[in-house]
Design a protein around this motif. Structure first.
Motif, mmCIF file in Angstrom:
data_model
loop_
_atom_site.group_PDB
_atom_site.id
_atom_site.type_symbol
_atom_site.label_atom_id
_atom_site.label_comp_id
_atom_site.label_asym_id
_atom_site.label_seq_id
_atom_site.Cartn_x
_atom_site.Cartn_y
_atom_site.Cartn_z
ATOM 1 N N MET A 1 0.753 -1.097 -0.042
ATOM 2 C CA MET A 1 -0.159 -0.002 0.171
ATOM 3 C C MET A 1 1.045 1.355 0.050
ATOM 4 N N PRO A 2 0.564 2.293 -0.931
ATOM 5 C CA PRO A 2 1.449 3.301 -0.868
ATOM 6 C C PRO A 2 1.247 4.311 0.430
ATOM 7 N N LYS A 3 2.412 4.808 0.766
ATOM 8 C CA LYS A 3 2.382 5.591 1.665
ATOM 9 C C LYS A 3 1.600 6.755 1.787
ATOM 10 N N ILE A 4 0.731 7.245 2.834
ATOM 11 C CA ILE A 4 -0.114 8.309 2.612
ATOM 12 C C ILE A 4 0.361 9.489 3.652
ATOM 13 N N HIS A 5 -0.016 10.756 3.206
ATOM 14 C CA HIS A 5 0.379 11.787 3.944
ATOM 15 C C HIS A 5 -0.735 12.678 4.643
ATOM 16 N N ALA A 6 -1.686 12.006 5.302
ATOM 17 C CA ALA A 6 -2.805 12.539 5.734
ATOM 18 C C ALA A 6 -3.610 11.663 6.842
ATOM 19 N N ALA A 7 -4.360 12.078 7.295
ATOM 20 C CA ALA A 7 -4.904 11.325 8.785
ATOM 21 C C ALA A 7 -5.636 10.018 8.186
ATOM 22 N N THR A 8 -6.290 10.231 7.096
ATOM 23 C CA THR A 8 -7.224 9.024 6.619
ATOM 24 C C THR A 8 -6.820 8.986 5.171
ATOM 25 N N ASP A 11 -8.794 11.570 3.177
ATOM 26 C CA ASP A 11 -8.072 12.943 3.337
ATOM 27 C C ASP A 11 -6.834 12.833 2.247
ATOM 28 N N HIS A 12 -6.074 11.554 2.255
ATOM 29 C CA HIS A 12 -5.095 11.445 1.107
ATOM 30 C C HIS A 12 -5.513 11.730 -0.303
ATOM 31 N N ARG A 13 -6.492 11.045 -0.533
ATOM 32 C CA ARG A 13 -7.026 11.056 -1.886
ATOM 33 C C ARG A 13 -7.650 12.723 -2.458
ATOM 34 N N SER A 14 -8.103 13.019 -1.120
ATOM 35 C CA SER A 14 -8.564 14.594 -1.666
ATOM 36 C C SER A 14 -7.396 15.397 -1.728
ATOM 37 N N GLN A 15 -6.360 15.423 -0.961
ATOM 38 C CA GLN A 15 -5.334 16.163 -1.492
ATOM 39 C C GLN A 15 -4.601 15.779 -2.430
ATOM 40 N N GLN A 16 -4.483 14.587 -2.859
ATOM 41 C CA GLN A 16 -3.823 14.202 -4.136
ATOM 42 C C GLN A 16 -4.617 14.684 -5.256
ATOM 43 N N ARG A 17 -6.175 14.845 -5.197
ATOM 44 C CA ARG A 17 -6.826 15.172 -6.366
ATOM 45 C C ARG A 17 -6.571 16.751 -6.387
ATOM 46 N N ALA A 18 -6.503 17.637 -5.422
ATOM 47 C CA ALA A 18 -6.477 18.762 -5.104
ATOM 48 C C ALA A 18 -5.300 19.163 -5.900
ATOM 49 N N ALA A 19 -4.133 18.568 -5.654
ATOM 50 C CA ALA A 19 -2.858 18.687 -6.054
ATOM 51 C C ALA A 19 -2.926 18.546 -7.611
ATOM 52 N N LEU A 20 -3.426 17.532 -8.235
ATOM 53 C CA LEU A 20 -3.531 17.317 -9.655
ATOM 54 C C LEU A 20 -4.208 18.381 -10.285
#
Length: 196
Positions: A1-8, A11-20
């Motif tokens: 599983m890839p390392k995530i940098h968020a609480a959940t 949240d990680h997916r939301s941050q990645q989508r926002a970055a894209l």
């Protein structure tokens, strides 16, 4: 599983989508919509190209999401400007024109221009119609307060002053000169709407 940098994970997916979305917006603001590729947005965010597909099935969906993400920011600026303008319909119309031209000056319009020039423009315009109408709403309200019997039609005409001023700014004309003239012409046009 890839390392995530968020609480959940959510949240990680939301941050990645926002970055894209931010990466795609940056590319669009640079003025060349054809450069918005999954490879480029992945490079700018540090993701693998195939990871982008986890968030957007194709380039069209990515571009559409960029427009939808930007629209509330645009309308928010317009509404804030009108709220600060006072109660006079003339002052609100002047604030409407000024706020849009400030966005052109600040580069927000480059995003809309890049998308409008894109081969996916027809589909994207359909998604942007709601945003464009939302931009007109405060102007329509001011015109209604003036007693205009067809405020939406008038708003579309007055938007023509903004569009012409935008073209002038994009051609290199002085911001203060263009904005002053566009505001004066738009406000002067309101005199023709005053009920006899």
């Amino acid at each position: 599983m890839p390392k995530i940098h968020a609480a959940t994970v959510a949240d990680h997916r939301s941050q990645q989508r926002a970055a894209l979305l931010e990466a795609a917006r940056e590319v669009l603001e640079e003025g060349d919509a054809s450069q918005v590729t999954f490879a480029e947005v992945a490079r700018r965010t540090g993701l693998a190209r195939n990871s982008v597909y986890k968030y957007f099935p194709d380039r069209h969906h990515l571009l559409t999401a960029v427009v939808r993400e930007a629209a509330p920011r645009w309308t928010g600026r317009i509404h804030a400007a009108l709220a600060a303008a006072g109660d006079s319909p003339e002052e609100r119309v002047a604030a409407y024109v000024t706020a849009q031209l400030e966005m052109v000056r600040d580069g927000e319009h480059r995003l809309a221009r890049a998308v409008a020039d894109e081969q996916d423009a027809a589909a994207l315009r359909a998604g942007a119609d709601t945003a464009h109408r939302a931009l007109l709403d405060p102007l329509v309200d001011a015109l209604r307060d003036l007693g205009d019997d067809d405020p939406l039609l008038t708003a579309r005409f007055l938007q023509g002053f903004v569009n012409a001023a935008t073209t002038a700014l994009e051609s290199g004309s002085d911001y203060d000169t263009v904005t002053d003239r566009a505001v004066r012409l738009t406000v002067a046009a309101l005199k023709g709407l005053t009920p006899a």
